[in-house]
Design a protein around this motif. Structure first.
Motif, PDB file in Angstrom:
ATOM      1  N   TRP A   1       9.476  88.089  24.666  1.00  0.00           N
ATOM      2  CA  TRP A   1      10.072  88.232  25.999  1.00  0.00           C
ATOM      3  C   TRP A   1      10.251  86.869  26.664  1.00  0.00           C
ATOM      4  CZ3 TRP A   1      12.845  91.876  28.012  1.00  0.00           C
ATOM      5  CH2 TRP A   1      13.194  91.779  29.357  1.00  0.00           C
ATOM      6  N   MET A   2       9.347  85.928  26.380  1.00  0.00           N
ATOM      7  CA  MET A   2       9.491  84.586  26.947  1.00  0.00           C
ATOM      8  C   MET A   2      10.794  83.940  26.476  1.00  0.00           C
ATOM      9  SD  MET A   2       5.728  82.878  27.226  1.00  0.00           S
ATOM     10  CE  MET A   2       4.894  83.576  25.828  1.00  0.00           C
ATOM     11  N   ASP A   3      11.218  84.239  25.261  1.00  0.00           N
ATOM     12  CA  ASP A   3      12.514  83.740  24.795  1.00  0.00           C
ATOM     13  C   ASP A   3      13.650  84.334  25.627  1.00  0.00           C
ATOM     14  OD1 ASP A   3      11.312  82.233  22.831  1.00  0.00           O
ATOM     15  OD2 ASP A   3      11.714  83.666  21.223  1.00  0.00           O
ATOM     16  N   VAL A   4      13.573  85.618  25.920  1.00  0.00           N
ATOM     17  CA  VAL A   4      14.594  86.273  26.746  1.00  0.00           C
ATOM     18  C   VAL A   4      14.612  85.650  28.143  1.00  0.00           C
ATOM     19  CG1 VAL A   4      15.235  88.453  27.872  1.00  0.00           C
ATOM     20  CG2 VAL A   4      14.473  88.459  25.490  1.00  0.00           C
ATOM     21  N   ALA A   5      13.434  85.397  28.684  1.00  0.00           N
ATOM     22  CA  ALA A   5      13.307  84.881  30.051  1.00  0.00           C
ATOM     23  C   ALA A   5      13.519  83.375  30.139  1.00  0.00           C
ATOM     24  CB  ALA A   5      11.929  85.244  30.606  1.00  0.00           C
ATOM     25  N   ARG A   6      13.848  82.729  29.044  1.00  0.00           N
ATOM     26  CA  ARG A   6      14.026  81.277  28.927  1.00  0.00           C
ATOM     27  C   ARG A   6      12.841  80.514  29.508  1.00  0.00           C
ATOM     28  NH1 ARG A   6      14.400  82.506  33.816  1.00  0.00           N
ATOM     29  NH2 ARG A   6      15.890  81.762  35.295  1.00  0.00           N
ATOM     30  N   TYR A   7      11.637  81.011  29.165  1.00  0.00           N
ATOM     31  CA  TYR A   7      10.394  80.430  29.644  1.00  0.00           C
ATOM     32  C   TYR A   7      10.222  79.005  29.138  1.00  0.00           C
ATOM     33  CZ  TYR A   7       5.508  79.397  30.322  1.00  0.00           C
ATOM     34  OH  TYR A   7       4.336  78.783  30.699  1.00  0.00           O
ATOM     35  N   ALA A   8       9.756  78.143  30.020  1.00  0.00           N
ATOM     36  CA  ALA A   8       9.390  76.782  29.650  1.00  0.00           C
ATOM     37  C   ALA A   8       8.370  76.276  30.658  1.00  0.00           C
ATOM     38  CB  ALA A   8      10.623  75.878  29.654  1.00  0.00           C
ATOM     39  N   ASP A   9       7.524  75.368  30.213  1.00  0.00           N
ATOM     40  CA  ASP A   9       6.566  74.724  31.114  1.00  0.00           C
ATOM     41  C   ASP A   9       7.179  73.521  31.811  1.00  0.00           C
ATOM     42  OD1 ASP A   9       4.343  76.410  30.563  1.00  0.00           O
ATOM     43  OD2 ASP A   9       4.017  75.338  28.684  1.00  0.00           O
ATOM     44  N   THR A  10       8.261  73.001  31.220  1.00  0.00           N
ATOM     45  CA  THR A  10       8.905  71.806  31.762  1.00  0.00           C
ATOM     46  C   THR A  10      10.419  71.980  31.767  1.00  0.00           C
ATOM     47  OG1 THR A  10       9.160  70.729  29.624  1.00  0.00           O
ATOM     48  CG2 THR A  10       7.079  70.329  30.806  1.00  0.00           C
ATOM     49  N   GLN A  11      11.077  71.055  32.438  1.00  0.00           N
ATOM     50  CA  GLN A  11      12.534  71.080  32.537  1.00  0.00           C
ATOM     51  C   GLN A  11      13.199  70.307  31.407  1.00  0.00           C
ATOM     52  OE1 GLN A  11      13.975  69.945  36.414  1.00  0.00           O
ATOM     53  NE2 GLN A  11      12.170  70.815  37.397  1.00  0.00           N
ATOM     54  N   GLY A  12      12.469  69.946  30.397  1.00  0.00           N
ATOM     55  CA  GLY A  12      13.085  69.263  29.263  1.00  0.00           C
ATOM     56  C   GLY A  12      13.099  67.769  29.410  1.00  0.00           C
ATOM     57  N   TYR A  13      14.250  67.155  29.180  1.00  0.00           N
ATOM     58  CA  TYR A  13      14.345  65.705  29.031  1.00  0.00           C
ATOM     59  C   TYR A  13      14.535  64.964  30.342  1.00  0.00           C
ATOM     60  CZ  TYR A  13      14.805  67.083  24.222  1.00  0.00           C
ATOM     61  OH  TYR A  13      14.585  67.631  23.001  1.00  0.00           O
ATOM     62  N   ASN A  14      13.817  65.310  31.370  1.00  0.00           N
ATOM     63  CA  ASN A  14      13.868  64.590  32.636  1.00  0.00           C
ATOM     64  C   ASN A  14      12.648  63.673  32.707  1.00  0.00           C
ATOM     65  OD1 ASN A  14      16.181  65.880  33.622  1.00  0.00           O
ATOM     66  ND2 ASN A  14      14.982  67.659  34.169  1.00  0.00           N
ATOM     67  N   PHE A  15      12.725  62.525  32.070  1.00  0.00           N
ATOM     68  CA  PHE A  15      11.574  61.644  31.982  1.00  0.00           C
ATOM     69  C   PHE A  15      11.424  60.732  33.192  1.00  0.00           C
ATOM     70  CE2 PHE A  15      12.722  62.430  27.478  1.00  0.00           C
ATOM     71  CZ  PHE A  15      11.597  63.193  27.177  1.00  0.00           C
ATOM     72  N   ASP A  16      12.433  60.660  34.030  1.00  0.00           N
ATOM     73  CA  ASP A  16      12.369  59.772  35.176  1.00  0.00           C
ATOM     74  C   ASP A  16      11.711  60.425  36.389  1.00  0.00           C
ATOM     75  OD1 ASP A  16      14.515  61.503  35.329  1.00  0.00           O
ATOM     76  OD2 ASP A  16      15.741  60.147  36.538  1.00  0.00           O
ATOM     77  N   ARG A  17      11.288  61.674  36.242  1.00  0.00           N
ATOM     78  CA  ARG A  17      10.603  62.363  37.340  1.00  0.00           C
ATOM     79  C   ARG A  17       9.672  63.416  36.751  1.00  0.00           C
ATOM     80  NH1 ARG A  17      14.236  67.172  38.391  1.00  0.00           N
ATOM     81  NH2 ARG A  17      16.052  66.676  37.176  1.00  0.00           N
ATOM     82  N   ASP A  18       8.849  63.977  37.597  1.00  0.00           N
ATOM     83  CA  ASP A  18       7.926  65.025  37.155  1.00  0.00           C
ATOM     84  C   ASP A  18       8.751  66.239  36.752  1.00  0.00           C
ATOM     85  OD1 ASP A  18       5.817  66.709  36.653  1.00  0.00           O
ATOM     86  OD2 ASP A  18       5.168  66.864  38.727  1.00  0.00           O
ATOM     87  N   ASN A  19       8.714  66.607  35.487  1.00  0.00           N
ATOM     88  CA  ASN A  19       9.585  67.666  35.000  1.00  0.00           C
ATOM     89  C   ASN A  19       8.837  68.980  34.763  1.00  0.00           C
ATOM     90  OD1 ASN A  19       8.170  66.955  32.730  1.00  0.00           O
ATOM     91  ND2 ASN A  19       9.936  66.854  31.389  1.00  0.00           N
ATOM     92  N   ARG A  20       7.619  69.097  35.278  1.00  0.00           N
ATOM     93  CA  ARG A  20       6.845  70.326  35.067  1.00  0.00           C
ATOM     94  C   ARG A  20       7.262  71.415  36.053  1.00  0.00           C
ATOM     95  NH1 ARG A  20       1.192  67.675  35.857  1.00  0.00           N
ATOM     96  NH2 ARG A  20       2.521  66.556  37.276  1.00  0.00           N
TER      97      ARG A  20
END
Length: 175
Positions: free
Chosen positions: A55-74
């Motif tokens: 279900w997490m795949d369906v909900a596009r679950y992630a702990d972070t926003q991906g490749y945003n290294f210039d700011r807090d991406n959590r």
């Protein structure tokens, strides 16, 4: 019997069976032993973790926003949604309640600290895009893909003759 226990364990928990489980069914291959093994696997924490993952795949679950290294991406507190999903699967939450809580837990009068409010992660754990309209579009997309098994993204901008969801329906969901 070993193969059957392995198949059941992998299907239900995603893990191999214990030697004790294999030995138990080999010593006593009765229907009661099978039932007890299956009940044991269904009660294991790995069961909820395995099925919540889908279900997490369906909900596009992630702990972070991906490749945003210039700011807090959590995504702060994203884990609360993950943990809620695991509990929902582990406790065999009825599907209608499972969906209702993910779409409208904040309208159920649950109180400000109720654990079911974490279910709203379905709508809130996702990309925070530059334009609010795009963030809302993402929520429409996750709802329709996840619950209607249909993408409606192109209905945002134009009509197709054979689309199951028309532009008017898209904007009804959007609103």
């Amino acid at each position: 019997y070993k193969r059957q226990v392995e198949r059941a364990a992998h299907t239900l928990t995603g893990l191999p069976p214990t030697m004790e489980q294999i030995e138990r069914i080999e010593k006593n291959p009765t229907e009661e032993t099978w039932k007890s093994l299956v009940e044991e696997m269904l009660a294991a924490p790995a069961y909820g973790e395995r099925w919540a993952r889908h279900w997490m795949d369906v909900a596009r679950y992630a702990d972070t926003q991906g490749y945003n290294f210039d700011r807090d991406n959590r995504y702060p507190f994203a884990y609360t949604y993950r943990d809620w999903l695991i509990r929902a699967f582990q406790n065999d939450m009825p599907y209608d309640q499972f969906i209702l809580r993910q779409l409208a837990a904040d309208h159920l009068g649950l109180g400000p600290d109720h654990p079911d409010l974490a279910a709203l992660g379905f709508l809130t754990v996702g990309p925070k895009l530059l334009r609010e309209a795009d963030t809302i579009d993402d929520k429409v997309d996750v709802i329709t893909r996840g619950l209607l098994s249909s993408t409606v993204a192109c209905a945002r901008c134009h009509k197709h003759k054979s689309d199951p969801i028309e532009m008017e329906d898209y904007y009804s969901i959007y609103s």
